[in-house]
Design a protein around this motif. Sequence first.
Motif, PDB file in Angstrom:
ATOM      1  N   ARG A  21       0.680  -1.053   0.113  1.00 22.54           N
ATOM      2  CA  ARG A  21       0.021  -0.144  -0.064  1.00 22.54           C
ATOM      3  C   ARG A  21       0.743   1.288  -0.068  1.00 22.54           C
ATOM      4  NH1 ARG A  21      -1.201   2.643   4.310  1.00 22.54           N
ATOM      5  NH2 ARG A  21      -0.845   1.158   5.595  1.00 22.54           N
ATOM      6  N   LEU A  73      -3.360   6.622   0.145  1.00 20.99           N
ATOM      7  CA  LEU A  73      -3.169   5.281   0.505  1.00 20.99           C
ATOM      8  C   LEU A  73      -2.103   5.236   1.580  1.00 20.99           C
ATOM      9  CD1 LEU A  73      -2.756   4.119  -3.447  1.00 20.99           C
ATOM     10  CD2 LEU A  73      -3.955   2.996  -1.705  1.00 20.99           C
ATOM     11  N   ARG A  81      -9.116   2.752   4.539  1.00 19.92           N
ATOM     12  CA  ARG A  81      -8.563   2.099   3.299  1.00 19.92           C
ATOM     13  C   ARG A  81      -9.098   1.347   2.035  1.00 19.92           C
ATOM     14  NH1 ARG A  81      -3.781   0.567   7.588  1.00 19.92           N
ATOM     15  NH2 ARG A  81      -3.086   2.525   7.913  1.00 19.92           N
ATOM     16  N   GLY A  85      -8.760   2.373  -1.671  1.00 21.57           N
ATOM     17  CA  GLY A  85      -8.210   1.410  -2.676  1.00 21.57           C
ATOM     18  C   GLY A  85      -9.239   1.137  -3.803  1.00 21.57           C
ATOM     19  N   ALA A 132      -4.095  -2.145  -6.214  1.00 18.83           N
ATOM     20  CA  ALA A 132      -4.649  -1.156  -5.035  1.00 18.83           C
ATOM     21  C   ALA A 132      -5.668  -2.132  -4.340  1.00 18.83           C
ATOM     22  CB  ALA A 132      -5.419  -0.184  -6.080  1.00 18.83           C
ATOM     23  N   THR A 136      -5.021  -2.576  -0.029  1.00 15.90           N
ATOM     24  CA  THR A 136      -5.937  -1.867   0.975  1.00 15.90           C
ATOM     25  C   THR A 136      -6.811  -2.848   1.726  1.00 15.90           C
ATOM     26  OG1 THR A 136      -7.428  -1.265  -0.787  1.00 15.90           O
ATOM     27  CG2 THR A 136      -5.578   0.471  -0.489  1.00 15.90           C
TER      28      THR A 136
END
Length: 158
Positions: A21, A73, A81, A85, A132, A136
């Motif tokens: 991340r 991020l 998160r 993401g 991503a 996350t």
Amino acid sequence: MGTDRSRTDRPRDGLARTIGRVALGGFLAFAGTSHLTFAREEFQAQVPSWVPVDTDLVVVGSGVVEIALGAALVAAPARYRPWVGAAAAAFFVAVFPGNVAQYVEGNDGFGLDTDAKRLARLPFQGALVLWALWSTGAWRAWRSQRVRAVTGSRGVRK
């Protein structure tokens, strides 16, 4: 991806996810900064000719978004998160037509000076989407939310 989970129900960040991340956040912040500075012309090659907005405005705007996503991020609290993401993944999907246009229109940029190189680059956008979502916990949060919707809060299928 809801924010109503208790502390014990939140996905825990493992070291690998945290590194992933933060690395993705750094990558995005660097890329966004380069949009605004030294690589501005290179990024203009990726703006499709059919976009009815000034090319430089698109590059500057996407650079600002990348910097914001990168910072989010790195710095977003754990409960947000998954949303960050998902937003980063959506951004990678949104800019993919620019990568395809660069291939179709044969625009050079970032050393992508042949059709083979431009084509080889395209699958990496999917890798960014997955990165991503994984780093996350967005994918895991989405799946657990779907399971709760199907089974109810007691784990019994509705």
